[in-house]
Motif scaffolding. Structure first.
Motif, PDB file in Angstrom:
ATOM      1  N   VAL A 115      43.668  28.543  47.470  1.00  0.00           N
ATOM      2  CA  VAL A 115      42.381  28.673  48.160  1.00  0.00           C
ATOM      3  C   VAL A 115      41.716  30.010  47.875  1.00  0.00           C
ATOM      4  CG1 VAL A 115      42.967  27.006  49.959  1.00  0.00           C
ATOM      5  CG2 VAL A 115      43.420  29.434  50.351  1.00  0.00           C
ATOM      6  N   GLU A 116      42.511  30.992  47.398  1.00  0.00           N
ATOM      7  CA  GLU A 116      41.946  32.311  47.072  1.00  0.00           C
ATOM      8  C   GLU A 116      42.913  33.066  46.182  1.00  0.00           C
ATOM      9  OE1 GLU A 116      39.481  34.489  46.251  1.00  0.00           O
ATOM     10  OE2 GLU A 116      38.609  33.832  48.153  1.00  0.00           O
ATOM     11  N   PHE A 117      42.349  34.023  45.441  1.00  0.00           N
ATOM     12  CA  PHE A 117      43.124  34.870  44.548  1.00  0.00           C
ATOM     13  C   PHE A 117      42.514  36.264  44.665  1.00  0.00           C
ATOM     14  CE2 PHE A 117      44.500  36.805  40.637  1.00  0.00           C
ATOM     15  CZ  PHE A 117      45.690  36.175  40.301  1.00  0.00           C
ATOM     16  N   LEU A 118      43.209  37.179  45.351  1.00  0.00           N
ATOM     17  CA  LEU A 118      42.676  38.510  45.613  1.00  0.00           C
ATOM     18  C   LEU A 118      43.469  39.576  44.862  1.00  0.00           C
ATOM     19  CD1 LEU A 118      42.220  38.210  49.486  1.00  0.00           C
ATOM     20  CD2 LEU A 118      40.448  37.985  47.733  1.00  0.00           C
ATOM     21  N   MET A 119      42.749  40.524  44.309  1.00  0.00           N
ATOM     22  CA  MET A 119      43.370  41.648  43.614  1.00  0.00           C
ATOM     23  C   MET A 119      43.645  42.771  44.609  1.00  0.00           C
ATOM     24  SD  MET A 119      43.715  40.862  40.427  1.00  0.00           S
ATOM     25  CE  MET A 119      44.065  42.494  39.784  1.00  0.00           C
ATOM     26  N   LYS A 120      44.864  43.368  44.521  1.00  0.00           N
ATOM     27  CA  LYS A 120      45.204  44.533  45.331  1.00  0.00           C
ATOM     28  C   LYS A 120      44.548  45.752  44.700  1.00  0.00           C
ATOM     29  CE  LYS A 120      49.871  42.860  46.453  1.00  0.00           C
ATOM     30  NZ  LYS A 120      51.310  43.105  46.230  1.00  0.00           N
ATOM     31  N   PRO A 121      44.016  46.669  45.442  1.00  0.00           N
ATOM     32  CA  PRO A 121      43.817  46.579  46.894  1.00  0.00           C
ATOM     33  C   PRO A 121      42.616  45.678  47.193  1.00  0.00           C
ATOM     34  CG  PRO A 121      42.894  48.636  46.088  1.00  0.00           C
ATOM     35  CD  PRO A 121      43.513  47.944  44.902  1.00  0.00           C
ATOM     36  N   PHE A 122      42.706  44.939  48.257  1.00  0.00           N
ATOM     37  CA  PHE A 122      41.640  44.032  48.662  1.00  0.00           C
ATOM     38  C   PHE A 122      41.120  44.459  50.022  1.00  0.00           C
ATOM     39  CE2 PHE A 122      45.850  42.260  49.398  1.00  0.00           C
ATOM     40  CZ  PHE A 122      45.873  42.207  50.780  1.00  0.00           C
ATOM     41  N   ASP A 123      39.967  43.968  50.365  1.00  0.00           N
ATOM     42  CA  ASP A 123      39.348  44.251  51.661  1.00  0.00           C
ATOM     43  C   ASP A 123      40.047  43.413  52.736  1.00  0.00           C
ATOM     44  OD1 ASP A 123      37.264  43.455  53.836  1.00  0.00           O
ATOM     45  OD2 ASP A 123      36.446  45.276  52.929  1.00  0.00           O
ATOM     46  N   ASP A 124      40.557  44.048  53.767  1.00  0.00           N
ATOM     47  CA  ASP A 124      41.268  43.350  54.842  1.00  0.00           C
ATOM     48  C   ASP A 124      40.421  42.242  55.459  1.00  0.00           C
ATOM     49  OD1 ASP A 124      43.362  45.077  54.413  1.00  0.00           O
ATOM     50  OD2 ASP A 124      43.090  46.204  56.279  1.00  0.00           O
ATOM     51  N   GLN A 125      39.154  42.504  55.656  1.00  0.00           N
ATOM     52  CA  GLN A 125      38.273  41.509  56.293  1.00  0.00           C
ATOM     53  C   GLN A 125      38.062  40.293  55.402  1.00  0.00           C
ATOM     54  OE1 GLN A 125      37.584  41.602  59.544  1.00  0.00           O
ATOM     55  NE2 GLN A 125      38.878  43.422  59.445  1.00  0.00           N
ATOM     56  N   VAL A 126      38.049  40.502  54.102  1.00  0.00           N
ATOM     57  CA  VAL A 126      37.935  39.372  53.177  1.00  0.00           C
ATOM     58  C   VAL A 126      39.182  38.506  53.287  1.00  0.00           C
ATOM     59  CG1 VAL A 126      37.821  38.699  50.744  1.00  0.00           C
ATOM     60  CG2 VAL A 126      36.356  40.539  51.592  1.00  0.00           C
ATOM     61  N   LEU A 127      40.355  39.138  53.291  1.00  0.00           N
ATOM     62  CA  LEU A 127      41.589  38.379  53.432  1.00  0.00           C
ATOM     63  C   LEU A 127      41.604  37.605  54.750  1.00  0.00           C
ATOM     64  CD1 LEU A 127      44.436  37.542  52.532  1.00  0.00           C
ATOM     65  CD2 LEU A 127      45.280  39.597  53.680  1.00  0.00           C
ATOM     66  N   LEU A 128      41.264  38.269  55.841  1.00  0.00           N
ATOM     67  CA  LEU A 128      41.268  37.594  57.141  1.00  0.00           C
ATOM     68  C   LEU A 128      40.297  36.417  57.169  1.00  0.00           C
ATOM     69  CD1 LEU A 128      41.527  40.551  59.673  1.00  0.00           C
ATOM     70  CD2 LEU A 128      43.254  38.807  59.169  1.00  0.00           C
ATOM     71  N   SER A 129      39.144  36.563  56.561  1.00  0.00           N
ATOM     72  CA  SER A 129      38.180  35.460  56.553  1.00  0.00           C
ATOM     73  C   SER A 129      38.727  34.281  55.753  1.00  0.00           C
ATOM     74  CB  SER A 129      36.816  35.900  56.022  1.00  0.00           C
ATOM     75  OG  SER A 129      36.862  36.140  54.633  1.00  0.00           O
ATOM     76  N   ARG A 130      39.446  34.554  54.667  1.00  0.00           N
ATOM     77  CA  ARG A 130      40.042  33.473  53.862  1.00  0.00           C
ATOM     78  C   ARG A 130      41.190  32.806  54.618  1.00  0.00           C
ATOM     79  NH1 ARG A 130      36.200  35.712  51.790  1.00  0.00           N
ATOM     80  NH2 ARG A 130      35.650  35.544  49.595  1.00  0.00           N
ATOM     81  N   VAL A 131      41.977  33.599  55.342  1.00  0.00           N
ATOM     82  CA  VAL A 131      43.056  33.031  56.154  1.00  0.00           C
ATOM     83  C   VAL A 131      42.469  32.150  57.242  1.00  0.00           C
ATOM     84  CG1 VAL A 131      44.880  33.587  57.821  1.00  0.00           C
ATOM     85  CG2 VAL A 131      44.726  34.869  55.672  1.00  0.00           C
ATOM     86  N   ARG A 132      41.453  32.637  57.946  1.00  0.00           N
ATOM     87  CA  ARG A 132      40.830  31.840  59.011  1.00  0.00           C
ATOM     88  C   ARG A 132      40.292  30.524  58.446  1.00  0.00           C
ATOM     89  NH1 ARG A 132      37.633  36.612  60.170  1.00  0.00           N
ATOM     90  NH2 ARG A 132      38.973  38.002  61.334  1.00  0.00           N
ATOM     91  N   ALA A 133      39.624  30.592  57.298  1.00  0.00           N
ATOM     92  CA  ALA A 133      39.075  29.376  56.689  1.00  0.00           C
ATOM     93  C   ALA A 133      40.190  28.396  56.321  1.00  0.00           C
ATOM     94  CB  ALA A 133      38.248  29.737  55.449  1.00  0.00           C
ATOM     95  N   ALA A 134      41.285  28.912  55.769  1.00  0.00           N
ATOM     96  CA  ALA A 134      42.405  28.042  55.377  1.00  0.00           C
ATOM     97  C   ALA A 134      43.058  27.397  56.597  1.00  0.00           C
ATOM     98  CB  ALA A 134      43.434  28.862  54.597  1.00  0.00           C
ATOM     99  N   VAL A 135      43.215  28.157  57.655  1.00  0.00           N
ATOM    100  CA  VAL A 135      43.866  27.658  58.869  1.00  0.00           C
ATOM    101  C   VAL A 135      43.019  26.606  59.563  1.00  0.00           C
ATOM    102  CG1 VAL A 135      44.515  28.356  61.213  1.00  0.00           C
ATOM    103  CG2 VAL A 135      45.287  29.699  59.261  1.00  0.00           C
ATOM    104  N   HIS A 136      41.719  26.749  59.488  1.00  0.00           N
ATOM    105  CA  HIS A 136      40.828  25.839  60.208  1.00  0.00           C
ATOM    106  C   HIS A 136      40.252  24.742  59.336  1.00  0.00           C
ATOM    107  CE1 HIS A 136      41.265  28.214  63.765  1.00  0.00           C
ATOM    108  NE2 HIS A 136      40.910  29.311  63.108  1.00  0.00           N
TER     109      HIS A 136
END
Length: 137
Positions: A115-136
């Motif tokens: 669902v996503e592929f993020l490069m380190k370091p990544f923005d915490d808020q971007v990760l959280l938004s992708r997690v929320r979208a995946a969970v819901h």
């Protein structure tokens, strides 16, 4: 508006049952800890694993709402974990995080259903938004 029965149930339901579990697989303990803190601060539960094999042995692949995993790890890689989960019929949403991504690896991961592929370091808020979208989803 909730009926009285539903409102009462939501008040007594244990938080553990009402909160989605996010699995984190990364061989770097500091990354595990930071991601766990970030996920839990957002109101979700998190469980960390130092290897893909450890995650598979836990049996949580069918219970977790989302998987965050590194690409390069000793033993089974993140892409190999993705293939194993897919072969086993597990459709957990996967978010890859990596410091070593290239276009070929990203394309492969996304073609296989990430669902996503993020490069380190990544923005915490971007990760959280992708997690929320995946969970819901």
């Amino acid at each position: 508006m909730l009926s009285d029965d539903r409102a009462s149930y939501s008040l007594v339901m244990p938080k553990e049952q009402s909160t989605k579990l996010i699995a984190i697989v990364d061989d770097d303990e500091s990354v595990q800890s930071a991601l766990q803190d970030l996920i839990e601060a957002d109101g979700l539960r998190a469980r960390t694993f130092g290897s893909a094999e450890g995650f598979l042995e836990s049996g949580l692949q069918h219970k977790a709402a989302c998987l965050i995993t590194d690409i390069r790890m000793p033993g089974m890689s993140g892409l190999e974990l993705q293939a194993k989960l897919k072969a086993d019929g597990c459709r957990i949403p996967i978010i890859f995080i990596t410091a070593h991504g290239d276009a070929r690896v990203r394309i492969q991961a996304m073609r296989e259903g990430a669902v996503e592929f993020l490069m380190k370091p990544f923005d915490d808020q971007v990760l959280l938004s992708r997690v929320r979208a995946a969970v819901h989803s």
